[in-house]
Design an enzyme around this catalytic site. Structure first.
Site, PDB file in Angstrom:
ATOM      1  N   ARG A 203     -31.632 -14.604  57.480  1.00  0.00           N
ATOM      2  CA  ARG A 203     -31.109 -15.860  58.045  1.00  0.00           C
ATOM      3  C   ARG A 203     -30.373 -16.620  56.951  1.00  0.00           C
ATOM      4  O   ARG A 203     -30.404 -16.223  55.788  1.00  0.00           O
ATOM      5  CB  ARG A 203     -32.276 -16.715  58.539  1.00  0.00           C
TER       6      ARG A 203
ATOM      7  N   HIS B  50     -46.691 -21.919  48.078  1.00  0.00           N
ATOM      8  CA  HIS B  50     -45.683 -21.087  48.737  1.00  0.00           C
ATOM      9  C   HIS B  50     -44.658 -21.878  49.526  1.00  0.00           C
ATOM     10  O   HIS B  50     -43.950 -21.343  50.360  1.00  0.00           O
ATOM     11  CB  HIS B  50     -46.351 -20.018  49.604  1.00  0.00           C
TER      12      HIS B  50
HETATM   13  C1  MV4 Z   1     -46.626 -11.169  43.990  1.00  0.00           C
HETATM   14  C2  MV4 Z   1     -47.028 -11.934  42.881  1.00  0.00           C
HETATM   15  C3  MV4 Z   1     -47.441 -11.275  41.766  1.00  0.00           C
HETATM   16  N1  MV4 Z   1     -47.455  -9.922  41.755  1.00  0.00           N
HETATM   17  N2  MV4 Z   1     -46.648  -9.846  43.926  1.00  0.00           N
HETATM   18  C4  MV4 Z   1     -46.263 -14.731  47.111  1.00  0.00           C
HETATM   19  C5  MV4 Z   1     -45.611 -14.799  48.464  1.00  0.00           C
HETATM   20  C6  MV4 Z   1     -45.034 -13.438  48.690  1.00  0.00           C
HETATM   21  N3  MV4 Z   1     -43.723 -13.547  49.257  1.00  0.00           N
HETATM   22  C7  MV4 Z   1     -45.027 -12.763  47.363  1.00  0.00           C
HETATM   23  N4  MV4 Z   1     -45.841 -13.545  46.479  1.00  0.00           N
HETATM   24  C8  MV4 Z   1     -46.209 -13.080  45.259  1.00  0.00           C
HETATM   25  N5  MV4 Z   1     -46.225 -11.739  45.127  1.00  0.00           N
HETATM   26  C9  MV4 Z   1     -47.053  -9.234  42.817  1.00  0.00           C
HETATM   27  N6  MV4 Z   1     -47.089  -7.916  42.773  1.00  0.00           N
HETATM   28  C10 MV4 Z   1     -46.980 -13.324  42.976  1.00  0.00           C
HETATM   29  C11 MV4 Z   1     -46.578 -13.898  44.169  1.00  0.00           C
HETATM   30  C12 MV4 Z   1     -46.534 -15.331  44.192  1.00  0.00           C
HETATM   31  C13 MV4 Z   1     -45.333 -16.012  44.421  1.00  0.00           C
HETATM   32  C14 MV4 Z   1     -44.138 -15.345  44.646  1.00  0.00           C
HETATM   33  C15 MV4 Z   1     -42.977 -16.028  44.877  1.00  0.00           C
HETATM   34  C16 MV4 Z   1     -42.996 -17.410  44.870  1.00  0.00           C
HETATM   35  C17 MV4 Z   1     -44.161 -18.100  44.662  1.00  0.00           C
HETATM   36  C18 MV4 Z   1     -45.343 -17.412  44.437  1.00  0.00           C
HETATM   37  C19 MV4 Z   1     -46.520 -18.121  44.195  1.00  0.00           C
HETATM   38  C20 MV4 Z   1     -47.676 -17.438  43.977  1.00  0.00           C
HETATM   39  C21 MV4 Z   1     -47.687 -16.048  43.980  1.00  0.00           C
END
Ligand code: MV4
Length: 677
Positions: free
Chosen positions: A301, A244
């Protein structure tokens, strides 16, 4: 594109409530616009670059952010004390805190950011999603209401369909997330997610969503003004992340069609409009492999990665922020905005990829950055000689490149990374080079799992070290010995000194010498013979004629047989940092004689081979010891390393006590070798 001028009656002096590269970044634009700048700083940042750059700087407290960069009252007092009219919060720290925006307004200062109400509306993930659903923004199928009974949430999960994702409502940055594949695992995952959420955020509420495998993270830059205009400045693809944390970002997103760009842009503008947005903001979406996109959250931001948007639009987003804060309308309409070319940003961090990206602290004893030009931009908060401390984010710089196409931008990035030369802290430059060169990234096969999937390629170790690396290290040692001897000889102003002869008489002109180098487990000997105009270097039975010249800033011009190379070799005690072929190699010189002085290895005493904890001192200070005598034990990576005397000599003093933390390369022992006859 428009005059670089700002209404002189509105902003004359601003305070920047931040540090590091983002503070420097804001100062740069303010200065260009003729606006005076006030920095604030903590005791740990007394000599920091942002303090040196600003017109004025005010010390606000100790290193702990709570006492300085998060101390609203002290920052507001500093603004009044210096006569600043407005506060730019930068990124991080107070930038998304609605209370700070309100406190600024209450004391008559302009907060250069969105209205407090907009920050508050987007601050809670679940409340923001409810609001976005009402505004017609697409959301992942899920439940983000208030009911939290396990049986009810389980029903919701069944309705949504597995796999589902349980997320902490107050979460962010991936903390408090659980993927659940099967209904029978739901209850246990829920309980563990709630426990983590309660301890991490003091709020055990969760939301449930359909889990999207292999998503991309695509965010849209938006901008609003106080007159009700809102535009988007296209997208950034930030899919390449590690736990992340963004690692590499690019704009535009590979594979984006004009239709989808327009649809995502419209959704982002509607999201901003729904909360009365003003200023710079980012609307984050996750995008499924089929291109369908869902709102995730809004960052209220200016983001770290904003420069790639600047590179493809030709705009200065900090200038836009300052204009909007002055009450001006947005400089351009949606129709006037265009994408030119492709931009990439890599975050250069003081961290060790080989040790799980453990942050690395220490002094940047050598720092050479790529040359900046129309294609290459370096945003940084540090210079050579600065310290990367333990208190703040260990980012060294953002490296941003631009070119007409993605392929060309990738080539620019590789070139620019190859020019980085960092000594003093572990860093991710080689890792980034491999990432950019990886087939998956090169083919834009992007999603948030890329780094995990490409581990083998990205963390490849044990690749053979080119023989030139050892030859260059040997040559650097020899050339430095000569330079030192020459400068000593010149102090003797002796016209008969052999250094004035030109017939091949050399220092150490014994027939044959061996220089030993170690790289990890590997040891290599380079045989040296002094010959007319240079040396013959022998490595693994192969001889090469070598000559070279030392340049400024540890650079080295080299000729090896018929091959001419430019290299940098930084010497720190027995360590040799060789920068060649766009990569860094760390060697140690093993000197069996251990004479002091250049190349002698004891310059600066005995150095920590890695960051760690001192767990024992094994000799009293002042003790005379034999070669090989154990002096102290360093614990690092759960292993004990005994530091021994390299030669017979005297332990003059220990620099640390038992229990102390030491950084990589820190001097551990002041050691005086016994004179060798
Ligand atoms: C998700 C997802 C898959 N499905 N939601 C990770 C941090 C948060 N801001 C949202 N995230 C995710 N939400 C659903 N429904 C996968 C992630 C996720 C991810 C998202 C954005 C950038 C990197 C990531 C790494 C792993 C999982």
């Amino acid at each position: 594109m428009y005059p670089a001028m700002i209404s002189p009656y509105v902003l004359q002096k601003i305070l920047i409530a931040n540090r590091g590269e983002i503070a420097c970044r804001v100062i740069k634009t303010a200065r260009r616009l003729g606006i005076a700048t006030v920095a604030v700083y903590s005791e740990a940042d007394a000599d920091a670059r942002h303090v040196r750059l600003a017109d004025e700087a005010v010390l606000i407290g100790s290193a702990a952010p709570r006492e300085s960069y998060l101390a609203m009252d002290k920052i507001i007092a500093a603004a009044h004390q210096t006569g600043a009219q407005a506060i730019h919060p930068g990124s991080g720290f107070l930038s998304e805190n609605p209370k700070f925006a309100e406190a600024c307004a209450a004391s008559g200062l302009t907060f250069i950011g969105p209205p407090a109400a907009a920050m508050r509306a987007m601050g809670s993930k679940s409340a923001a999603k409810t609001l976005m659903a009402q505004a017609g923004i697409p959301l992942t199928p899920g439940y983000h209401g208030d009911r939290q009974e396990p049986a009810f949430l389980r029903e919701q999960a069944n309705r949504i369909g597995y796999p589902v994702l349980i997320k902490a409502s107050s979460g962010g940055g991936g903390k408090g997330m659980r993927v659940v594949e099967r209904a029978e695992d739901f209850e246990a995952a829920l309980a563990s997610c709630q426990r983590e959420a309660a301890s991490a955020f003091g709020d055990e509420r969760v939301l449930i969503e359909k889990y999207l495998p292999r998503p991309r993270h695509i965010e849209i830059q938006v901008f609003g003004d106080i007159h009700g205009n809102i535009v988007h400045l296209f997208e950034r693809d930030c899919s390449v992340q590690r736990r992340h944390q963004k690692v590499l970002e690019e704009a535009p997103a590979p594979g984006m069609t004009p239709a989808r760009r327009a649809a995502m842009g419209r959704a982002a503008v509607e999201a901003a409009r729904a909360v009365g947005y003003v200023g710079a903001g980012t609307v984050e979406f996750i995008v499924a492999p089929d291109g369908v996109f869902y709102f995730m959250e809004m960052n209220t931001r200016l983001q770290i990665e904003h420069p790639i948007t600047e590179m493809i639009t030709g705009l200065d987003l900090v200038e836009w922020q300052l204009r909007v804060a002055s009450g001006e309308p947005l400089p351009l309409t949606q129709e006037q905005l265009q994408i030119h070319g492709h931009a990439l940003e890599a975050r250069i961090y003081a961290e060790d990829p080989a040790k799980g990206f453990l942050p690395s602290t220490g002094k940047l004893t050598h720092l050479a950055s790529p040359e900046e030009n129309l294609h290459v931009r370096v945003d940084t908060g540090v210079e050579e000689g600065d310290e990367i401390g333990p208190f703040y984010d260990p980012m060294i710089a953002k490296l941003i490149v631009w070119d007409a196409s993605r392929e060309q931008a990738l080539a620019r990035m590789l070139q620019a990374l190859a020019q980085y030369r960092i000594v003093g802290v572990a860093n991710n430059v080689d890792f980034l080079s491999r990432l950019v060169a990886s087939p998956a990234f090169a083919q834009a096969d992007l999603d948030t799992g890329l780094i995990e999937r490409e581990r083998e390629f990205l963390f490849a170790t044990g690749a053979p070290i080119p023989r030139e690396v050892f030859l260059v290290a040997a040559l650097a040692t020899l050339l430095r010995e000569e330079a030192r001897a020459r400068s000593e000889a010149s102090h003797h102003a002796d016209p008969l000194s052999p250094w004035h002869w030109r017939d091949g008489w050399r220092l150490n002109s014994r027939a044959e010498r061996r220089l030993l180098f170690r790289a990890g487990e590997l040891e290599k000997a380079v045989g040296v013979r002094y010959v007319e105009g240079g040396y013959t270097l022998a490595l693994e039975g192969r001889e090469t004629f070598a000559r070279g010249e030392l340049g400024p800033n540890n650079t080295l011009w080299v000729e090896l047989g018929g091959l001419r190379l430019n290299a940098t070799v930084v010497v720190a005690g027995e360590r040799r940092y060789v920068f060649l072929y766009g990569r860094a190699w760390h060697l140690a010189r093993i000197d069996p004689l251990y004479h002091s002085g250049e190349g002698g290895g004891l310059e600066g005493g005995l150095l920590a081979p890695m960051p760690g904890n001192i767990i024992a001192l094994l000799a009293p200070a002042g003790a005379k010891v034999e070669k090989g005598a154990p002096l102290l034990i360093l614990e690092a990576m759960k292993m004990e390393h005994t530091i021994t005397a390299p030669v017979a000599g005297t332990v003059k003093s220990f620099r640390f006590a038992v229990g102390d933390q030491v950084s990589d390369g820190a001097e551990l022992v002041e050691f005086e070798p016994e004179m060798v006859a």
